[in-house]
Design a protein around this motif. Sequence first.
Motif, PDB file in Angstrom:
ATOM      1  N   TYR A  90      14.084  10.200  60.792  1.00 16.61           N
ATOM      2  CA  TYR A  90      14.699  11.418  61.329  1.00 16.61           C
ATOM      3  C   TYR A  90      16.007  11.770  60.622  1.00 16.61           C
ATOM      4  CZ  TYR A  90      11.366  10.589  65.075  1.00 16.61           C
ATOM      5  OH  TYR A  90      10.212  10.374  65.794  1.00 16.61           O
ATOM      6  N   SER A  91      16.236  11.227  59.437  1.00 19.29           N
ATOM      7  CA  SER A  91      17.477  11.511  58.714  1.00 19.29           C
ATOM      8  C   SER A  91      17.420  12.904  58.083  1.00 19.29           C
ATOM      9  CB  SER A  91      17.693  10.459  57.621  1.00 19.29           C
ATOM     10  OG  SER A  91      18.749  10.831  56.774  1.00 19.29           O
ATOM     11  N   PRO A  92      18.312  13.824  58.470  1.00 21.21           N
ATOM     12  CA  PRO A  92      18.326  15.154  57.838  1.00 21.21           C
ATOM     13  C   PRO A  92      18.646  15.093  56.355  1.00 21.21           C
ATOM     14  CG  PRO A  92      19.589  15.163  59.887  1.00 21.21           C
ATOM     15  CD  PRO A  92      19.282  13.731  59.572  1.00 21.21           C
ATOM     16  N   THR A  93      19.439  14.110  55.946  1.00 13.48           N
ATOM     17  CA  THR A  93      19.775  13.995  54.525  1.00 13.48           C
ATOM     18  C   THR A  93      18.527  13.737  53.689  1.00 13.48           C
ATOM     19  OG1 THR A  93      21.944  13.099  55.118  1.00 13.48           O
ATOM     20  CG2 THR A  93      21.198  12.781  52.860  1.00 13.48           C
ATOM     21  N   TYR A  94      17.707  12.801  54.134  1.00 11.87           N
ATOM     22  CA  TYR A  94      16.478  12.506  53.406  1.00 11.87           C
ATOM     23  C   TYR A  94      15.507  13.687  53.468  1.00 11.87           C
ATOM     24  CZ  TYR A  94      17.086   7.664  51.974  1.00 11.87           C
ATOM     25  OH  TYR A  94      17.494   6.523  51.329  1.00 11.87           O
ATOM     26  N   MET A  95      15.437  14.356  54.630  1.00 15.40           N
ATOM     27  CA  MET A  95      14.532  15.503  54.746  1.00 15.40           C
ATOM     28  C   MET A  95      14.957  16.640  53.824  1.00 15.40           C
ATOM     29  SD  MET A  95      13.424  15.976  58.700  1.00 15.40           S
ATOM     30  CE  MET A  95      12.589  14.690  59.590  1.00 15.40           C
ATOM     31  N   GLN A  96      16.246  16.941  53.804  1.00 15.91           N
ATOM     32  CA  GLN A  96      16.723  18.016  52.926  1.00 15.91           C
ATOM     33  C   GLN A  96      16.480  17.673  51.464  1.00 15.91           C
ATOM     34  OE1 GLN A  96      17.834  20.953  53.742  1.00 15.91           O
ATOM     35  NE2 GLN A  96      18.097  20.711  55.950  1.00 15.91           N
ATOM     36  N   LEU A  97      16.693  16.404  51.092  1.00 15.33           N
ATOM     37  CA  LEU A  97      16.444  16.004  49.721  1.00 15.33           C
ATOM     38  C   LEU A  97      14.957  16.081  49.398  1.00 15.33           C
ATOM     39  CD1 LEU A  97      17.540  14.894  47.067  1.00 15.33           C
ATOM     40  CD2 LEU A  97      17.347  12.582  48.024  1.00 15.33           C
ATOM     41  N   MET A  98      14.108  15.733  50.368  1.00 14.63           N
ATOM     42  CA  MET A  98      12.662  15.822  50.150  1.00 14.63           C
ATOM     43  C   MET A  98      12.233  17.263  49.974  1.00 14.63           C
ATOM     44  SD  MET A  98       9.954  13.999  49.832  1.00 14.63           S
ATOM     45  CE  MET A  98       8.190  14.223  49.796  1.00 14.63           C
ATOM     46  N   TRP A  99      12.796  18.161  50.780  1.00 19.38           N
ATOM     47  CA  TRP A  99      12.420  19.571  50.670  1.00 19.38           C
ATOM     48  C   TRP A  99      12.884  20.163  49.339  1.00 19.38           C
ATOM     49  CZ3 TRP A  99      14.466  20.749  56.261  1.00 19.38           C
ATOM     50  CH2 TRP A  99      13.569  20.204  57.190  1.00 19.38           C
ATOM     51  N   SER A 100      14.096  19.862  48.919  1.00 18.87           N
ATOM     52  CA  SER A 100      14.589  20.398  47.651  1.00 18.87           C
ATOM     53  C   SER A 100      13.835  19.810  46.457  1.00 18.87           C
ATOM     54  CB  SER A 100      16.094  20.132  47.512  1.00 18.87           C
ATOM     55  OG  SER A 100      16.357  18.743  47.499  1.00 18.87           O
ATOM     56  N   SER A 101      13.504  18.516  46.528  1.00 19.23           N
ATOM     57  CA  SER A 101      12.750  17.914  45.428  1.00 19.23           C
ATOM     58  C   SER A 101      11.316  18.441  45.385  1.00 19.23           C
ATOM     59  CB  SER A 101      12.747  16.391  45.565  1.00 19.23           C
ATOM     60  OG  SER A 101      12.072  15.985  46.739  1.00 19.23           O
ATOM     61  N   THR A 102      10.757  18.788  46.553  1.00 22.18           N
ATOM     62  CA  THR A 102       9.420  19.378  46.579  1.00 22.18           C
ATOM     63  C   THR A 102       9.408  20.727  45.880  1.00 22.18           C
ATOM     64  OG1 THR A 102       8.966  18.260  48.677  1.00 22.18           O
ATOM     65  CG2 THR A 102       7.535  20.095  48.085  1.00 22.18           C
ATOM     66  N   VAL A 103      10.438  21.522  46.122  1.00 28.99           N
ATOM     67  CA  VAL A 103      10.531  22.829  45.460  1.00 28.99           C
ATOM     68  C   VAL A 103      10.620  22.651  43.948  1.00 28.99           C
ATOM     69  CG1 VAL A 103      11.932  24.904  45.204  1.00 28.99           C
ATOM     70  CG2 VAL A 103      11.574  23.925  47.469  1.00 28.99           C
ATOM     71  N   GLY A 104      11.402  21.679  43.495  1.00 25.90           N
ATOM     72  CA  GLY A 104      11.534  21.464  42.056  1.00 25.90           C
ATOM     73  C   GLY A 104      10.308  20.836  41.426  1.00 25.90           C
ATOM     74  N   TYR A 105       9.593  19.984  42.177  1.00 26.05           N
ATOM     75  CA  TYR A 105       8.446  19.265  41.608  1.00 26.05           C
ATOM     76  C   TYR A 105       7.154  20.069  41.700  1.00 26.05           C
ATOM     77  CZ  TYR A 105       5.580  15.197  40.427  1.00 26.05           C
ATOM     78  OH  TYR A 105       4.706  14.328  39.810  1.00 26.05           O
ATOM     79  N   LEU A 106       6.925  20.726  42.859  1.00 29.54           N
ATOM     80  CA  LEU A 106       5.689  21.479  43.069  1.00 29.54           C
ATOM     81  C   LEU A 106       5.857  22.982  42.895  1.00 29.54           C
ATOM     82  CD1 LEU A 106       4.328  19.620  46.240  1.00 29.54           C
ATOM     83  CD2 LEU A 106       3.782  19.172  43.844  1.00 29.54           C
ATOM     84  N   GLN A 107       7.091  23.425  42.703  1.00 28.92           N
ATOM     85  CA  GLN A 107       7.400  24.849  42.519  1.00 28.92           C
ATOM     86  C   GLN A 107       7.034  25.688  43.741  1.00 28.92           C
ATOM     87  OE1 GLN A 107       9.107  25.825  39.832  1.00 28.92           O
ATOM     88  NE2 GLN A 107       9.053  23.663  39.205  1.00 28.92           N
ATOM     89  N   ARG A 108       7.072  25.081  44.923  1.00 31.18           N
ATOM     90  CA  ARG A 108       6.853  25.816  46.171  1.00 31.18           C
ATOM     91  C   ARG A 108       7.402  24.979  47.327  1.00 31.18           C
ATOM     92  NH1 ARG A 108       0.238  25.485  46.518  1.00 31.18           N
ATOM     93  NH2 ARG A 108       0.063  23.233  46.143  1.00 31.18           N
ATOM     94  N   THR A 109       7.640  25.637  48.446  1.00 31.31           N
ATOM     95  CA  THR A 109       8.216  24.980  49.617  1.00 31.31           C
ATOM     96  C   THR A 109       7.107  24.451  50.523  1.00 31.31           C
ATOM     97  OG1 THR A 109      10.103  26.465  49.533  1.00 31.31           O
ATOM     98  CG2 THR A 109       9.757  25.258  51.574  1.00 31.31           C
ATOM     99  N   GLN A 110       7.134  23.164  50.804  1.00 33.82           N
ATOM    100  CA  GLN A 110       6.191  22.529  51.727  1.00 33.82           C
ATOM    101  C   GLN A 110       7.003  21.634  52.658  1.00 33.82           C
ATOM    102  OE1 GLN A 110       3.239  23.506  51.828  1.00 33.82           O
ATOM    103  NE2 GLN A 110       2.592  24.176  49.804  1.00 33.82           N
ATOM    104  N   LEU A 111       7.453  22.197  53.784  1.00 35.10           N
ATOM    105  CA  LEU A 111       8.344  21.452  54.669  1.00 35.10           C
ATOM    106  C   LEU A 111       7.642  20.319  55.407  1.00 35.10           C
ATOM    107  CD1 LEU A 111      10.347  24.430  56.242  1.00 35.10           C
ATOM    108  CD2 LEU A 111      10.955  23.023  54.265  1.00 35.10           C
ATOM    109  N   PHE A 112       6.320  20.398  55.525  1.00 31.85           N
ATOM    110  CA  PHE A 112       5.604  19.405  56.324  1.00 31.85           C
ATOM    111  C   PHE A 112       5.273  18.136  55.543  1.00 31.85           C
ATOM    112  CE2 PHE A 112       2.600  22.299  54.352  1.00 31.85           C
ATOM    113  CZ  PHE A 112       1.696  21.443  53.731  1.00 31.85           C
TER     114      PHE A 112
END
Length: 492
Positions: free
Chosen positions: A258-280
């Motif tokens: 439940y760490s927001p820091t890890y979640m935010q980093l996961m979301w930003s890295s997903t955008v850079g790696y997959l070129q789209r937002t996938q919050l789930f």
Amino acid sequence: MKLATSMDGVWKRFLAMLSLPDLLVLGCLWASGFSLGYYTKSAYVYDNLWPHWYALVGGIVSLALALGWTLRKHKKQQYSYDHYYIIFYGLLCSLMGSCFMLTKQLGVSYYFSFVGLSVQYLAGFSYVSLRCDASGSRPSRIALANSLYAGGMSTGFLIFNEMEPQRCGLIALGINLLLLCLVCLNELLHHTGCINYKESRDLVFNLLNEERMTFLPRQAILAQFVGRTDYTLKDSRQWLVLLLGGSLVYLQKSCLLYSPTYMQLMWSSTVGYLQRTQLFIPFVLYAGGTSLAALLLMRYSPKLVYLLFGLIQMTLIVALLCIYSEEQSEHCFLFLALIYVTIGVLSSQGIHWLLECSPFLYTELALATGFIMQLVILESCKYESYATDIWIALLVNSVVTLVLTSLAISVVQWLQPHSTSLVDVRNRLLGIRRQPATPEQTQFWHTNQFLAHNKPAHQLQSVQLDKSRVFQQYPITGSDIITDNPKVDPKF
């Protein structure tokens, strides 16, 4: 041949879980996680991460239910298997929450949804634990239930959209109505004698429950083994195992998930790696890890799985800190993905610990305490969002996780009992240990009959070669020496 026998055993365990009561309780746990996924998406994406009272209401209800349940068991001195009555009430509360969601009153709907999900969580996992047999399948079945719970949470996180609460309310309404109908059908089939969900597959536990001996105090249990030579009595360590192990394992799982820091980093890295937002993606990976744990625990012990994936998680966190770059967060994607998978693999250990290592009278109370701890961490972790330096927040959270993981691994290897029958686990934790039976010795260094032919017993003596090797021989005397010339004096 051994592989075929092992696969046949796994298949039989799987078929044993396909009865309606077991499948239905898994469905209710999925619905409980579904409601939590709704709230998690609202809290972490749409609502600025500030703490709410919804989780507090769910914690209070679960604690009150556990206390009432404990008092009822103490009064009756046996399990009455009231789980489905409690689940029925939880489904009604969830149904009311979905009705409020249809009217776009999300605040009120979350109160009812949290009451419903906490009640279903408590009764569902308690029932799963009681329905296990004595073959050691309890860790895998609890992991399977946890995977359904995590799958529901990831599905709720995926579907929820703040701008479309009516569509989400209709989905939740349909799920809760279906489960309510199945619960009524289950009760009808039990009443007609087609099924019997009010029993455990653990024969010894059933016998003790029928004789009202399940909740005996420790002294009464120890009195049954006094004077028996096949048992030895030692000090009890039940509360040490429960409090130390349960708290560490639950803290280790929840602080990172439940760490927001890890979640935010996961979301930003997903955008850079997959070129789209996938919050789930974090929750889907977490659910995949719980499913992997259910498969692994069918074959391997919880100690081995926890040790292996705990070390993997610590290695991945260190690698993440080494590669982290605020400008190029996509480099962290694969490491974060594997970290969330390992969180899922390790997550069922805490629930299994509370269900198997707690005294029978306080099982639901221990489970409710663990659930409250999870909710407290869920709300407390939101304060990470106030951190101005992301690197410092990531470093602090990672160091805390590394310390907790190393401590949890040590405690699991030290205190985790071997999973068998609930009664056997309880006796072992209370200090009642069965003496190992001395196996019949057939090795020549134990019997050594070829050196002791025609010798009376008083002439034999034992020579200890090492811990497990005993050499039987007899003293050499003058009459025992065989020589070619009988006239030769043996002294020369």
